[in-house]
Design an enzyme around this catalytic site. Structure first.
Site, PDB file in Angstrom:
ATOM      1  N   SER A  17      39.178  31.878  41.059  1.00  0.00           N
ATOM      2  CA  SER A  17      39.383  31.781  39.617  1.00  0.00           C
ATOM      3  C   SER A  17      38.745  30.512  39.080  1.00  0.00           C
ATOM      4  O   SER A  17      38.668  29.490  39.780  1.00  0.00           O
ATOM      5  CB  SER A  17      40.884  31.742  39.358  1.00  0.00           C
ATOM      6  OG  SER A  17      41.147  31.326  38.050  1.00  0.00           O
ATOM      7  N   LYS A  51      44.753  29.159  44.697  1.00  0.00           N
ATOM      8  CA  LYS A  51      43.333  29.561  44.710  1.00  0.00           C
ATOM      9  C   LYS A  51      42.482  28.469  45.373  1.00  0.00           C
ATOM     10  O   LYS A  51      41.606  28.756  46.191  1.00  0.00           O
ATOM     11  CB  LYS A  51      42.832  29.822  43.285  1.00  0.00           C
ATOM     12  CG  LYS A  51      43.440  31.055  42.640  1.00  0.00           C
ATOM     13  CD  LYS A  51      43.022  32.330  43.348  1.00  0.00           C
ATOM     14  CE  LYS A  51      43.729  33.551  42.821  1.00  0.00           C
ATOM     15  NZ  LYS A  51      43.582  34.725  43.663  1.00  0.00           N
ATOM     16  N   TYR A 104      50.159  28.552  41.065  1.00  0.00           N
ATOM     17  CA  TYR A 104      49.236  29.683  41.200  1.00  0.00           C
ATOM     18  C   TYR A 104      47.798  29.173  41.347  1.00  0.00           C
ATOM     19  O   TYR A 104      47.072  29.567  42.257  1.00  0.00           O
ATOM     20  CB  TYR A 104      49.327  30.620  39.975  1.00  0.00           C
ATOM     21  CG  TYR A 104      48.122  31.530  39.864  1.00  0.00           C
ATOM     22  CD1 TYR A 104      47.978  32.613  40.714  1.00  0.00           C
ATOM     23  CD2 TYR A 104      47.102  31.273  38.940  1.00  0.00           C
ATOM     24  CE1 TYR A 104      46.845  33.431  40.640  1.00  0.00           C
ATOM     25  CE2 TYR A 104      45.983  32.082  38.855  1.00  0.00           C
ATOM     26  CZ  TYR A 104      45.850  33.157  39.710  1.00  0.00           C
ATOM     27  OH  TYR A 104      44.729  33.948  39.646  1.00  0.00           O
TER      28      TYR A 104
HETATM   29  P1  NAD Z   1      47.059  42.620  39.742  1.00  0.00           P
HETATM   30  O1  NAD Z   1      48.443  42.048  39.840  1.00  0.00           O
HETATM   31  O2  NAD Z   1      46.838  43.751  38.813  1.00  0.00           O
HETATM   32  O3  NAD Z   1      46.564  43.049  41.208  1.00  0.00           O
HETATM   33  C1  NAD Z   1      46.980  42.399  42.374  1.00  0.00           C
HETATM   34  C2  NAD Z   1      47.467  43.475  43.340  1.00  0.00           C
HETATM   35  O4  NAD Z   1      47.892  42.850  44.560  1.00  0.00           O
HETATM   36  C3  NAD Z   1      48.662  44.279  42.808  1.00  0.00           C
HETATM   37  O5  NAD Z   1      48.371  45.656  42.898  1.00  0.00           O
HETATM   38  C4  NAD Z   1      49.818  43.883  43.746  1.00  0.00           C
HETATM   39  O6  NAD Z   1      50.714  44.948  43.929  1.00  0.00           O
HETATM   40  C5  NAD Z   1      49.069  43.494  45.013  1.00  0.00           C
HETATM   41  N1  NAD Z   1      49.760  42.543  45.879  1.00  0.00           N
HETATM   42  C6  NAD Z   1      50.323  41.358  45.544  1.00  0.00           C
HETATM   43  N2  NAD Z   1      50.837  40.779  46.635  1.00  0.00           N
HETATM   44  C7  NAD Z   1      50.585  41.597  47.683  1.00  0.00           C
HETATM   45  C8  NAD Z   1      50.864  41.535  49.078  1.00  0.00           C
HETATM   46  N3  NAD Z   1      51.555  40.524  49.605  1.00  0.00           N
HETATM   47  N4  NAD Z   1      50.428  42.543  49.850  1.00  0.00           N
HETATM   48  C9  NAD Z   1      49.766  43.592  49.345  1.00  0.00           C
HETATM   49  N5  NAD Z   1      49.483  43.715  48.030  1.00  0.00           N
HETATM   50  C10 NAD Z   1      49.888  42.718  47.219  1.00  0.00           C
HETATM   51  O7  NAD Z   1      46.083  41.401  39.405  1.00  0.00           O
HETATM   52  P2  NAD Z   1      44.535  41.414  39.007  1.00  0.00           P
HETATM   53  O8  NAD Z   1      44.425  40.929  37.617  1.00  0.00           O
HETATM   54  O9  NAD Z   1      43.908  42.680  39.409  1.00  0.00           O
HETATM   55  O10 NAD Z   1      44.009  40.249  39.948  1.00  0.00           O
HETATM   56  C11 NAD Z   1      43.412  40.488  41.206  1.00  0.00           C
HETATM   57  C12 NAD Z   1      43.043  39.170  41.843  1.00  0.00           C
HETATM   58  O11 NAD Z   1      42.164  38.457  40.982  1.00  0.00           O
HETATM   59  C13 NAD Z   1      44.236  38.245  42.083  1.00  0.00           C
HETATM   60  O12 NAD Z   1      44.050  37.568  43.317  1.00  0.00           O
HETATM   61  C14 NAD Z   1      44.160  37.272  40.941  1.00  0.00           C
HETATM   62  O13 NAD Z   1      44.749  36.031  41.258  1.00  0.00           O
HETATM   63  C15 NAD Z   1      42.652  37.151  40.768  1.00  0.00           C
HETATM   64  N6  NAD Z   1      42.269  36.685  39.416  1.00  0.00           N
HETATM   65  C16 NAD Z   1      42.753  37.369  38.332  1.00  0.00           C
HETATM   66  C17 NAD Z   1      42.435  36.905  37.054  1.00  0.00           C
HETATM   67  C18 NAD Z   1      42.975  37.621  35.837  1.00  0.00           C
HETATM   68  O14 NAD Z   1      43.001  37.012  34.761  1.00  0.00           O
HETATM   69  N7  NAD Z   1      43.379  38.890  35.920  1.00  0.00           N
HETATM   70  C19 NAD Z   1      41.632  35.769  36.895  1.00  0.00           C
HETATM   71  C20 NAD Z   1      41.149  35.113  38.028  1.00  0.00           C
HETATM   72  C21 NAD Z   1      41.482  35.589  39.299  1.00  0.00           C
HETATM   73  N1  UFG Z   2      46.885  32.510  24.165  1.00  0.00           N
HETATM   74  C1  UFG Z   2      47.509  32.525  22.933  1.00  0.00           C
HETATM   75  N2  UFG Z   2      48.583  33.360  22.783  1.00  0.00           N
HETATM   76  C2  UFG Z   2      49.046  34.172  23.772  1.00  0.00           C
HETATM   77  C3  UFG Z   2      48.385  34.154  25.017  1.00  0.00           C
HETATM   78  C4  UFG Z   2      47.307  33.305  25.187  1.00  0.00           C
HETATM   79  O1  UFG Z   2      47.128  31.817  22.019  1.00  0.00           O
HETATM   80  O2  UFG Z   2      50.044  34.880  23.551  1.00  0.00           O
HETATM   81  C5  UFG Z   2      45.725  31.638  24.342  1.00  0.00           C
HETATM   82  C6  UFG Z   2      45.924  30.613  25.434  1.00  0.00           C
HETATM   83  O3  UFG Z   2      46.573  29.474  24.932  1.00  0.00           O
HETATM   84  C7  UFG Z   2      44.485  30.355  25.874  1.00  0.00           C
HETATM   85  C8  UFG Z   2      43.786  31.699  25.654  1.00  0.00           C
HETATM   86  O4  UFG Z   2      44.626  32.422  24.745  1.00  0.00           O
HETATM   87  O5  UFG Z   2      43.907  29.416  25.034  1.00  0.00           O
HETATM   88  C9  UFG Z   2      43.611  32.511  26.913  1.00  0.00           C
HETATM   89  O6  UFG Z   2      44.875  32.595  27.570  1.00  0.00           O
HETATM   90  P1  UFG Z   2      45.125  33.568  28.808  1.00  0.00           P
HETATM   91  O7  UFG Z   2      46.546  33.351  29.236  1.00  0.00           O
HETATM   92  O8  UFG Z   2      44.711  34.935  28.475  1.00  0.00           O
HETATM   93  O9  UFG Z   2      44.111  33.028  29.907  1.00  0.00           O
HETATM   94  P2  UFG Z   2      43.998  31.612  30.632  1.00  0.00           P
HETATM   95  O10 UFG Z   2      42.619  31.138  30.427  1.00  0.00           O
HETATM   96  O11 UFG Z   2      45.093  30.701  30.248  1.00  0.00           O
HETATM   97  O12 UFG Z   2      44.285  32.000  32.137  1.00  0.00           O
HETATM   98  C10 UFG Z   2      43.557  33.048  32.771  1.00  0.00           C
HETATM   99  C11 UFG Z   2      44.400  33.668  33.880  1.00  0.00           C
HETATM  100  C12 UFG Z   2      44.612  32.701  34.993  1.00  0.00           C
HETATM  101  C13 UFG Z   2      43.315  32.144  35.464  1.00  0.00           C
HETATM  102  C14 UFG Z   2      42.542  31.562  34.299  1.00  0.00           C
HETATM  103  C15 UFG Z   2      41.171  31.107  34.714  1.00  0.00           C
HETATM  104  O13 UFG Z   2      45.672  34.048  33.373  1.00  0.00           O
HETATM  105  O14 UFG Z   2      45.191  33.394  36.062  1.00  0.00           O
HETATM  106  O15 UFG Z   2      42.377  32.561  33.288  1.00  0.00           O
HETATM  107  O16 UFG Z   2      40.516  32.129  35.364  1.00  0.00           O
HETATM  108  F1  UFG Z   2      43.548  31.181  36.370  1.00  0.00           F
END
Ligand code: NAD
Ligand code: UFG
Length: 340
Positions: A124, A153, A149
């Site tokens: 991330s 990473k 969290y």
């Molecule tokens: P998500 O929660 O939709 O998917 C994660 C999946 O992992 C889920 O289906 C959950 O059931 C499964 N899981 C969790 N723990 C587990 C375990 N111990 N064993 C087996 N399965 C398990 O999340 P996502 O948005 O698809 O994110 C996927 C990956 O990308 C994550 O590692 C997340 O940290 C990373 N990531 C997400 C974002 C974002 O904003 N969505 C940003 C940066 C990185």
């Molecule tokens: N925000 C609002 N109102 C809301 C939700 C979010 O104003 O109800 C704002 C936040 O303050 C931020 C922006 O919208 O300025 C984006 O917020 P998100 O929560 O959607 O995303 P972040 O950038 O904070 O975090 C996301 C993921 C993290 C990841 C990070 C960097 O949630 O897991 O991007 O990849 F680590």
């Protein structure tokens, strides 16, 4: 190739399986369903016409993982499984370190035992901490994550890098995602958060559909053109195709590579809200709230490395991301739950 997709029923994992199948790969989803549902497997098949192999299992179950890697003759693991709620991680650090860090260690041990050498990891942009310079390039030093969290990473990146050093035949790719939003253009797959969403786009779509009253914009006094924070939103289908590109670039001799996956464009919170209203014609009431603790002011990627080395770049713009998120929300007001 035969790919094990941990977290394969989750948001990004499921969209990636669509792209993997369409590129001719065989994907096996491995998930404990703690934040997803098997309904998505039918949705994937509905799009690609191909069934998805599914193993219900936990990444902390080393024995089951080793067996799965061997049974399906896996060539590469794409590792999405993990817990991802920033706020929750502050209150449940033990669960987050156990699941994300502990689970990854078990996965690496299983890969070693099964002789699987390639892994692509969902990292991330959070590992950069508060950017000292923008856009962010992969060679910039990692910063201080502001929550457990985010620290998982950074720690997992270090574990993967140490492991690759010890086993030079291993191929490790760290993909640093920026802010994934959007949904499959069919509207049959998308993000399905449980409870009140923490992230901006699912909050916006739930306000638009009337499930939530209004959006709170967290701070409008930042040092940005409109005072709200800037992020690099990327369409989940672009992110998914980035994984297929990363697979193609795996080096037979082994190695460690890091890529930013973003668009390179920064969008403020208010710009995103306005783009959503423009793309959908739906009003999103909002009010300005205090800053959210731990937010960085601005964060966007330099994606030239992925373009040069993987031949990949994002192709969807912000309005398409909004339109696809809305299409999914409208067609599935309760996510996958109604169909479960
Ligand atoms: P998500 O929660 O939709 O998917 C994660 C999946 O992992 C889920 O289906 C959950 O059931 C499964 N899981 C969790 N723990 C587990 C375990 N111990 N064993 C087996 N399965 C398990 O999340 P996502 O948005 O698809 O994110 C996927 C990956 O990308 C994550 O590692 C997340 O940290 C990373 N990531 C997400 C974002 C974002 O904003 N969505 C940003 C940066 C990185
Ligand atoms: N925000 C609002 N109102 C809301 C939700 C979010 O104003 O109800 C704002 C936040 O303050 C931020 C922006 O919208 O300025 C984006 O917020 P998100 O929560 O959607 O995303 P972040 O950038 O904070 O975090 C996301 C993921 C993290 C990841 C990070 C960097 O949630 O897991 O991007 O990849 F680590």
């Amino acid at each position: 190739m035969n790919i094990l997709v941990t977290g394969g029923t989750g948001f990004i994992g499921s969209h990636t399986i669509v792209e993997l199948q369409q590129a001719g790969h065989t994907a096996v989803a491995y998930d404990n369903l703690c934040n997803s549902s098997t309904v998505v497997l039918d949705r994937i098949e509905g799009i690609t016409g191909k069934p998805v192999e599914f193993v219900e299992g936990d990444i902390r179950d080393q024995e089951k993982l080793t067996k799965t890697l061997k049974d399906f003759d896996i060539d590469c693991v794409i590792h999405f499984a993990g817990l991802k709620a920033v706020g929750e991680s502050v209150h449940k650090p033990i669960e987050y370190y156990d699941n994300n860090v502990g689970g990854t260690v078990k996965l690496l041990a299983a890969m070693r035992d099964a002789g699987v050498n390639s892994i692509i990891f969902s990292s991330s942009a959070t590992v950069y901490g508060e950017p000292t310079k923008l856009p962010l390039t992969e060679d910039m030093p990692k910063g201080q994550a502001t929550n457990p969290y985010g620290r998982t990473k950074g720690i997992i990146e270090d574990i993967l890098s140490d492991t690759q050093f010890a086993y030079p035949q291993m191929n490790v790719v760290l993909l640093r995602y920026f802010n994934p939003i959007g949904a499959h253009p069919s509207g049959t797959m998308g993000e399905d958060p449980t409870g009140i969403p923490n992230n901006l786009m699912p909050y916006v779509t739930q306000v638009a559909i009337g499930k939530l009253k209004e959006l709170g914009v967290f701070g409008n006094d930042y040092d940005t053109p409109d005072g709200t924070c800037i992020r690099d939103y990327i369409h989940v289908m672009d992110l998914a195709s980035g994984h297929v590109a990363a697979l193609k670039a795996l080096k037979p001799e082994g190695g460690l590579s890091i890529y930013n996956l973003g668009t390179g464009r920064g969008t403020s919170v208010l710009e995103l809200v306005n783009a959503f209203m423009k793309a959908t014609g739906v009003n999103v009431p909002y009010s300005i709230k205090p800053r959210r603790e731990g937010d960085v002011v601005a964060c966007y990627a330099d994606c030239s490395k992925a373009k040069e080395e993987l031949g990949w770049e994002a192709k969807y713009g912000i309005e398409q991301m909004c339109a696809d998120s809305w299409n999914w929300q409208q067609k599935n007001p309760n996510g996958y739950r109604d169909q479960a």
